[in-house]
Design a protein around this motif. Structure first.
Motif, mmCIF file in Angstrom:
data_model
loop_
_atom_site.group_PDB
_atom_site.id
_atom_site.type_symbol
_atom_site.label_atom_id
_atom_site.label_comp_id
_atom_site.label_asym_id
_atom_site.label_seq_id
_atom_site.Cartn_x
_atom_site.Cartn_y
_atom_site.Cartn_z
ATOM 1 N N PHE A 1 0.740 -1.344 -0.008
ATOM 2 C CA PHE A 1 -0.095 -0.113 0.079
ATOM 3 C C PHE A 1 0.735 1.265 -0.137
ATOM 4 C CE2 PHE A 1 -4.085 -1.706 0.665
ATOM 5 C CZ PHE A 1 -4.026 -2.961 1.162
ATOM 6 N N PRO A 2 1.163 1.982 -1.147
ATOM 7 C CA PRO A 2 1.767 3.146 -1.291
ATOM 8 C C PRO A 2 0.850 4.053 -0.304
ATOM 9 C CG PRO A 2 1.658 2.219 -3.437
ATOM 10 C CD PRO A 2 0.563 1.494 -2.535
ATOM 11 N N ALA A 3 1.650 4.852 0.715
ATOM 12 C CA ALA A 3 0.682 5.711 1.571
ATOM 13 C C ALA A 3 1.552 6.932 1.906
ATOM 14 C CB ALA A 3 0.053 4.974 2.688
ATOM 15 N N ALA A 4 2.276 7.307 1.230
ATOM 16 C CA ALA A 4 2.962 8.261 1.618
ATOM 17 C C ALA A 4 2.789 9.788 1.251
ATOM 18 C CB ALA A 4 4.332 8.302 1.167
ATOM 19 N N VAL A 25 4.042 1.585 2.426
ATOM 20 C CA VAL A 25 5.251 2.627 2.399
ATOM 21 C C VAL A 25 4.627 3.901 2.804
ATOM 22 C CG1 VAL A 25 6.664 3.564 0.458
ATOM 23 C CG2 VAL A 25 5.761 1.324 0.238
ATOM 24 N N SER A 26 5.023 4.027 4.086
ATOM 25 C CA SER A 26 4.463 5.485 4.841
ATOM 26 C C SER A 26 5.443 6.596 4.549
ATOM 27 C CB SER A 26 3.935 4.910 5.983
ATOM 28 O OG SER A 26 4.867 4.723 6.890
ATOM 29 N N GLY A 27 5.220 7.529 5.467
ATOM 30 C CA GLY A 27 6.084 8.513 5.328
ATOM 31 C C GLY A 27 5.883 9.248 6.615
ATOM 32 N N ARG A 28 6.440 10.564 6.598
ATOM 33 C CA ARG A 28 6.212 11.576 8.094
ATOM 34 C C ARG A 28 4.561 11.641 8.070
ATOM 35 N NH1 ARG A 28 10.705 13.278 5.422
ATOM 36 N NH2 ARG A 28 9.782 14.577 4.213
ATOM 37 N N PHE A 45 1.417 -6.834 9.674
ATOM 38 C CA PHE A 45 1.475 -5.426 8.903
ATOM 39 C C PHE A 45 3.059 -4.853 8.955
ATOM 40 C CE2 PHE A 45 -2.856 -5.763 10.827
ATOM 41 C CZ PHE A 45 -3.372 -5.528 9.535
ATOM 42 N N SER A 46 3.520 -4.655 7.863
ATOM 43 C CA SER A 46 4.991 -4.115 7.975
ATOM 44 C C SER A 46 5.114 -2.833 7.331
ATOM 45 C CB SER A 46 5.922 -5.115 7.065
ATOM 46 O OG SER A 46 5.617 -6.362 7.299
ATOM 47 N N TYR A 47 5.973 -1.953 7.606
ATOM 48 C CA TYR A 47 6.186 -0.821 7.286
ATOM 49 C C TYR A 47 7.468 -0.163 7.040
ATOM 50 C CZ TYR A 47 1.595 -0.523 9.974
ATOM 51 O OH TYR A 47 0.312 -0.758 10.351
#
Ligand code: G1P
Length: 279
Positions: A7-10, A54-57, A97-99
């Motif tokens: 899941f691209p989520a940035a 794939v998360s972010g700040r 769940f992995s990040y």
């Protein structure tokens, strides 16, 4: 066999400011459920239990959502409200769940490449939670996993869009090999309507073979100066290794205010008002 969904989520979700100033856009609710949970439920339905973000700040709320909330759960234990957490508890118990974090916004292709450490060398799915797909007999990813098991190549979800919208999507051309299934031979990211080779658009569901990571490493920035997943998949398409699938169901573009409101009305009318009538 496909086990993992990325899941691209940035992204910043600027179209929803100020709502997304301190909250990830993936946590915006369609009625009472965050967009990202609809996506994870679709992955589970397709048999994908390894969920990678794939998360972010500023995206910590996503991690907290897919975790236990001891204080809250203790508070409502034994009350009628407890059942409101059944669905999310079910989701949490079925998945891992992995990040990983994308530290720079260099495009969807770059986000997917950042997810390589979560995927490794196996075929995997990608789901863009902004594209909410509902109302099929089966979820779109489940339909695509079935196709992957027959064809063993990359598969992208497709939908016809109005001509004047081509600049918002990856656009494809190919040969229909059976109804609703095409062998893709040309792909272009966000062409202007006058340059678009068709009005067949890529929707945010992909199954990708792991060689995509090597291709992405060599992919130069494309439109918008970003590394585009469309450009990398186009390389596989040139080798005849990409199928496009006109999925069954209805898609809501929840990255736009209009699509978000439509999805909200749809979910309310199909799920909640009916539940009220029944109850
Ligand atoms: C991305 C892809 C595009 C695809 C779209 C589907 O664009 O780059 O090819 O058609 O998702 O939603 P974005 O919406 O991230 O700009």
């Amino acid at each position: 066999m496909i086990r993992k969904c990325l899941f691209p989520a940035a992204g910043y979700g600027t179209r929803f400011l100020p709502a997304t100033k301190a909250m990830p856009k993936e946590m915006l609710p369609i009625v009472n459920k965050p967009l990202i949970q609809y996506g994870v439920e679709e992955a589970i339905e397709a048999g994908l239990r390894n969920i990678g973000f794939v998360s972010g700040r500023g995206k910590r709320a996503i991690e907290d959502h897919f975790d236990v909330s001891y204080e809250l759960e203790h508070q409502i234990m034994g009350t009628s409200k407890e059942q409101l957490l059944h669905e999310i508890r079910d989701v949490i118990s079925q998945c891992t769940f992995s990040y990983t974090r994308q530290t720079e916004m260099k495009g969807l292709g770059h986000a997917i490449l950042t997810g390589e450490s979560l995927i490794g060398r196996e075929p995997f799915a990608v789901l863009l939670a902004d594209d909410l797909c509902l109302d099929g007999e089966q979820g779109v990813l489940a339909q695509m996993v079935k196709l992957y098991n027959e064809h063993h190549c990359s598969i992208i979800a497709l939908e016809e869009v109005p001509r004047d919208q081509t600049h918002r999507y990856g656009i494809v051309v190919g040969d229909e090999i059976e109804p609703g299934l095409i062998r893709v031979n040309q792909m272009v990211e966000k062409p202007d309507p006058q340059d678009a080779p068709s009005n067949t658009a890529i929707i945010g569901r992909y199954i990708l073979t792991p060689d995509i990571f090597d291709i992405l490493r060599a992919t130069q920035p494309g439109i918008g100066g970003e590394i585009q997943i469309t450009d990398a998949i186009a390389e596989q398409a040139r080798q005849g290794r990409v199928l496009g699938y006109k999925f069954k169901g209805r898609r809501f573009d929840c990255g736009s205010i209009e699509g978000f409101v439509e999805a909200t009305n749809f979910v309310y009318n199909t799920k909640f008002s009916r539940a009220d009538a029944a109850g």
